[in-house]
Design an enzyme around this catalytic site. Structure first.
Site, PDB file in Angstrom:
ATOM      1  N   ASP A 106       0.819  -1.217   0.000  1.00 36.71           N
ATOM      2  CA  ASP A 106       0.000   0.000   0.000  1.00 36.71           C
ATOM      3  C   ASP A 106       0.855   1.270   0.000  1.00 36.71           C
ATOM      4  O   ASP A 106       0.357   2.357   0.295  1.00 36.71           O
ATOM      5  CB  ASP A 106      -0.936   0.013   1.203  1.00 36.71           C
ATOM      6  N   LYS A 157       7.157   5.774  18.974  1.00 31.73           N
ATOM      7  CA  LYS A 157       6.451   7.000  19.346  1.00 31.73           C
ATOM      8  C   LYS A 157       7.224   7.825  20.382  1.00 31.73           C
ATOM      9  O   LYS A 157       6.747   8.069  21.497  1.00 31.73           O
ATOM     10  CB  LYS A 157       5.045   6.661  19.866  1.00 31.73           C
ATOM     11  N   ASP A 217       1.403   6.345   2.416  1.00 30.90           N
ATOM     12  CA  ASP A 217       0.766   5.048   2.582  1.00 30.90           C
ATOM     13  C   ASP A 217      -0.719   5.245   2.304  1.00 30.90           C
ATOM     14  O   ASP A 217      -1.350   6.160   2.811  1.00 30.90           O
ATOM     15  CB  ASP A 217       1.049   4.454   3.969  1.00 30.90           C
TER      16      ASP A 217
END
Length: 347
Positions: A106, A157, A217
């Site tokens: 993707d 993160k 994406d």
């Protein structure tokens, strides 16, 4: 060199576009994303691919067959249950005995695969991970690296003070076949969360390739609209789609009424019909055989094949899927339109 495409995802965030369509089969400028990826790969002399499938595999296999029609040789591998990124790679182990490429199916990018392969060989790495830079890495896992391009750590993160890196995984990899030996068989395994940290801990060389200026994406309807606009604006070339920035691209077989207003950037495909006083563009793509009726308006949207937009209708910032009819004088803004229902797009 062979390439492995991971095409087993469910495309949940892209629904309803993917309700009945695997994400790699979603059309980009009228052809499935996966076909566009093959076109791009062939530019670099790679035409032997393995597809690791799970969700609606028949639709992929029925379209591509053995790949001969598309100038590639295709081998199909099907997961009975989702195995994760590393598990899917392990499941295809029997087909790779030399250096190979891996793609999340993707992803759209301008990565130069020939240059990336050269970089990988020069570094003598077990794995090379393509990276893209983001402004705010706090929502991603970042890769830290040294001055020679070798990965030194992964942080998930990170808060602003926790890492100087803004490089995230771009979903394109080059592996040596020995990497497969470090992926467990027969269970779900994440390449990002499990395999890569393990290889780093074991002292293997892992390189980061950060020469990527465009990356997207295809995860949501908003991003689906964005990639079409980016193609029209000349920001990314997908396969054969190499368009001049901000121009009108109108097929020779399209039927254009003399009073129709066409505003660039715009693409109007084969056998499309644009009626009197209709307005199409800017930022609009109209696929094969679609009809835009008298006085209708289509702005910032992607209209799939055989759609009929009736007289006086208004479509803005929307995806209109194949065979839909947009009713006369109706307004469809910020939505994905299917034959059965409309779903709003968050803006």
């Amino acid at each position: 060199m062979k390439a492995l495409f991971l095409v087993g995802g469910f495309g949940t965030r892209l629904r309803p576009i993917t309700n009945d369509l695997p994400k790699p089969m979603v059309p980009i400028m009228g052809k499935p994303l996966l076909e566009r990826s093959f076109e791009n790969l062939k530019r670099h002399g790679i035409d032997d691919v393995v597809l690791s499938m799970c969700y609606q595999p028949d639709k992929i296999e029925n379209y591509f067959g053995d790949g001969k029609k598309f100038g590639v040789h295709i081998t199909f591998v099907t997961e009975e249950t989702p195995l994760g990124t590393a598990g899917a790679i392990k499941n295809a182990q029997d087909f790779f005995d030399d250096t190979f490429l891996v793609f999340n199916a993707d992803i759209l990018s301008d990565i130069d695969f020939t240059e990336m392969i050269r970089f990988h060989k020069d570094r003598k790495a077990l794995a090379t991970i393509a990276a893209t830079e983001v402004d705010n890495p706090c929502d991603y896992g970042v890769m830290e690296h040294d001055g020679n391009g070798f990965i030194t750590g992964f942080k998930e993160k990170p808060k602003p003070h926790e890492s100087d890196s803004r490089l995230i995984n771009a979903g394109v990899y080059i592996f040596e076949p020995e990497l497969m030996d470090h992926i467990p068989q027969g269970r779900t395994v994440s390449i990002e969360r499990e395999t890569y940290p393990l290889l780093l801990q074991m002292g293997y060389k892992m390189a980061v390739y950060d020469r990527c200026s465009y990356w997207l994406d295809l995860g949501t309807p908003q991003k689906y609209l964005k990639v079409h606009r980016d193609i029209l604006e000349g920001l990314i070339s997908i396969g054969e789609c190499d368009y001049t920035k901000n121009q009108k691209h109108i097929s020779k077989t399209a039927k254009m009424h003399p009073t129709a207003r066409i505003t660039e950037p715009v693409y109007i495909g084969d056998d499309a019909e644009i009626g009197p006083n209709a307005s199409v563009g800017p930022g609009t793509v109209v696929y094969r055989g679609a009809v835009v009726g008298s006085g209708a308006s289509v702005v910032g949207s992607v209209v799939w094949d055989n759609v009929k937009i009736e007289n006086g209708a208004s479509v803005e910032n929307s995806v209109v899927m194949s065979d839909c009819v947009v009713a006369r004088n109706s307004k469809k803004h910020n939505a994905v339109l299917t034959k059965d229902f409309d779903q709003p797009i968050a803006v």
